[in-house]
Design an enzyme around this catalytic site. Structure first.
Site, PDB file in Angstrom:
ATOM      1  N   PHE A  12       3.222   7.284   0.957  1.00  0.00           N
ATOM      2  CA  PHE A  12       4.064   7.871   0.135  1.00  0.00           C
ATOM      3  C   PHE A  12       3.400   8.786  -0.798  1.00  0.00           C
ATOM      4  CE2 PHE A  12       5.678   3.751   1.859  1.00  0.00           C
ATOM      5  CZ  PHE A  12       6.655   4.462   2.694  1.00  0.00           C
ATOM      6  N   PRO A  44       0.909  -1.069   0.064  1.00  0.00           N
ATOM      7  CA  PRO A  44       0.010   0.013  -0.095  1.00  0.00           C
ATOM      8  C   PRO A  44       0.812   1.425   0.018  1.00  0.00           C
ATOM      9  CG  PRO A  44      -0.930  -1.605   1.428  1.00  0.00           C
ATOM     10  CD  PRO A  44       0.323  -2.262   0.916  1.00  0.00           C
ATOM     11  N   CYS A  45       0.653   2.180  -0.833  1.00  0.00           N
ATOM     12  CA  CYS A  45       1.288   3.474  -1.191  1.00  0.00           C
ATOM     13  C   CYS A  45       0.737   4.602  -0.840  1.00  0.00           C
ATOM     14  CB  CYS A  45       1.667   3.516  -2.816  1.00  0.00           C
ATOM     15  SG  CYS A  45       0.025   3.627  -3.544  1.00  0.00           S
ATOM     16  N   GLN A  46      -0.035   4.880  -0.037  1.00  0.00           N
ATOM     17  CA  GLN A  46      -0.854   6.053   0.755  1.00  0.00           C
ATOM     18  C   GLN A  46       0.228   6.565   1.486  1.00  0.00           C
ATOM     19  OE1 GLN A  46      -2.383   3.066   0.661  1.00  0.00           O
ATOM     20  NE2 GLN A  46      -4.233   3.342   0.234  1.00  0.00           N
TER      21      GLN A  46
END
Length: 387
Positions: free
Chosen positions: A83, A79-81
């Protein structure tokens, strides 16, 4: 070749890698809508997901040790939230950061290689130390943080281990690059940071595949020889005039060797417009008009004759301006689900589970299938000849 797919989402990365020759033994995804999407498609005989195992839920509860030494690849998009430019930028203070789980999967399975992807925002200067922390953990997954050790202290110990001169235990050679999907034939300017690692004992030398498509080649076809407009049967009067030729196109001295970037028109030009041809559009799965699109500063849509801007998952169920088509006459409308799927290079027979906003969220978080396949094929090629 056998793999596991973590944080699978709607399956873009996994499908591309499956096409490249990797068959998942495990698929892990916590979001119920994404799990339903995968389940619907894995039961279709001609689907790239056909034969995938049942999707498991929260990665934190999955024990990977039964697969130790049995995998060619571990892959996924943590999950990239933490960054993302659209997130709150909390990084290592964000409970949604799942890189520790990705590293645990590598440590427990000891695969021959791994492929992980994330948003370009991970490479920002603000996160530089944490980016280095992720890289060193991937290189030395058995150097685990102690119970009383924070991430900065663990980073210092990893640095000392890395520079010690010997690489004891499980170690990987890691290559990292920010890749623009448009450079590999995806009709979208989508930049992602890709981590690729090969286990030390394989003695593999590897580099990312070189770009095959370019913006200069598109400029040449649009402004110098006109082949782009000929291909789409655009009338002479509707084409850009010589006075509108960009300076960069004027400076091109010869036709570039690369293939032209693919544009929105290339991707969706054969589909009926769901706003003006609703009856024809209804015959195509997931191709419905969605009202409410409007243009304003910072929310201007993707021009028809360029690759699309990066599709976004959106906030509170509403996709961003990148998820709109900007027509040459200045009008805008939201891309349909089917159009968005084409911009992400999903097959036309791929079906999505959930509402329009939920499906657009799945697509906005996805890895373009074609990009995953390009990288996956090159990794698979190296693994076939590795010791």
């Amino acid at each position: 070749m056998k793999s596991i797919e973590l944080f699978a989402g709607a399956g873009g990365l996994g499908m591309g890698l499956h096409r490249a020759g990797f068959t998942p033994a495990k698929v892990v995804e916590w979001d119920r809508y994404c799990r339903e999407t995968i389940r619907e498609n894995r039961d279709l005989p001609r689907s790239p997901m056909h034969g995938w195992p049942e999707v498991e839920g929260d990665v934190r509860g999955v024990d990977f040790r039964s697969l130790e030494g049995k995998l060619d690849l571990v892959s996924g998009g943590p999950p990239c939230q933490p960054f993302s430019l659209g997130g709150k930028h909390k990084a290592y203070d964000d409970a949604r950061d799942m890189f520790p789980q990705a590293i645990r999967a590598v440590r427990e399975t000891r695969p021959r290689a791994f492929i992980f992807e994330n948003v370009k925002g991970l490479t920002r200067a603000t996160f530089r130390n944490y980016f280095e922390y992720i890289r060193l953990q991937l290189e030395h997954p058995e150097v685990i943080a102690k119970p009383d050790e924070d991430w900065a202290e663990h980073l210092a110990r990893l640095e000392r281990h890395h520079t010690h001169g010997t690489r004891d235990g499980l170690a990987y050679r890691v290559v990292i690059q920010v890749v623009n999907a448009a450079d590999h034939g995806v009709p979208q300017k989508r930049e992602r940071v890709i981590f690729v690692g090969f286990r030390d004992d394989l003695d593999v030398e590897w580099s990312f595949p070189l770009a095959t498509h370019s913006s200069d080649a598109l400029l040449w076809e649009q402004h110098r020889d006109g082949r782009y407009w000929d291909r789409h049967k655009v009338a002479k009067a509707a084409r850009p005039s010589v006075l509108d030729m960009p300076v960069r196109a004027q400076r091109l001295e010869a036709k570039p060797d690369a293939i032209a970037w693919r544009t929105v028109r290339d991707a969706i030009g054969d589909l009926p417009d769901p706003e003006f041809e609703p009856q024809a559009a209804r015959k195509i799965a997931n191709h419905r008009f969605q009202s409410g699109a409007r243009s304003y500063a910072g929310h201007t849509g993707s021009p028809l004759d360029d690759p699309a801007k990066t599709l976004k998952a959106g906030v509170h169920g509403v996709p961003g301006g990148e998820n709109m088509l900007a027509r040459p006459d200045g009008t805008v409308r939201y891309f349909s689900v089917r159009e968005s799927a084409r911009l992400q290079t999903f097959a036309d027979d791929f079906v999505f589970h959930g509402s329009w906003s939920e499906t657009m969220r799945q697509l906005g978080n996805a890895v373009p299938v074609r990009l995953a396949e390009v990288i996956g094929k090159d990794v698979a090629r190296k693994l076939r000849y590795a010791a």
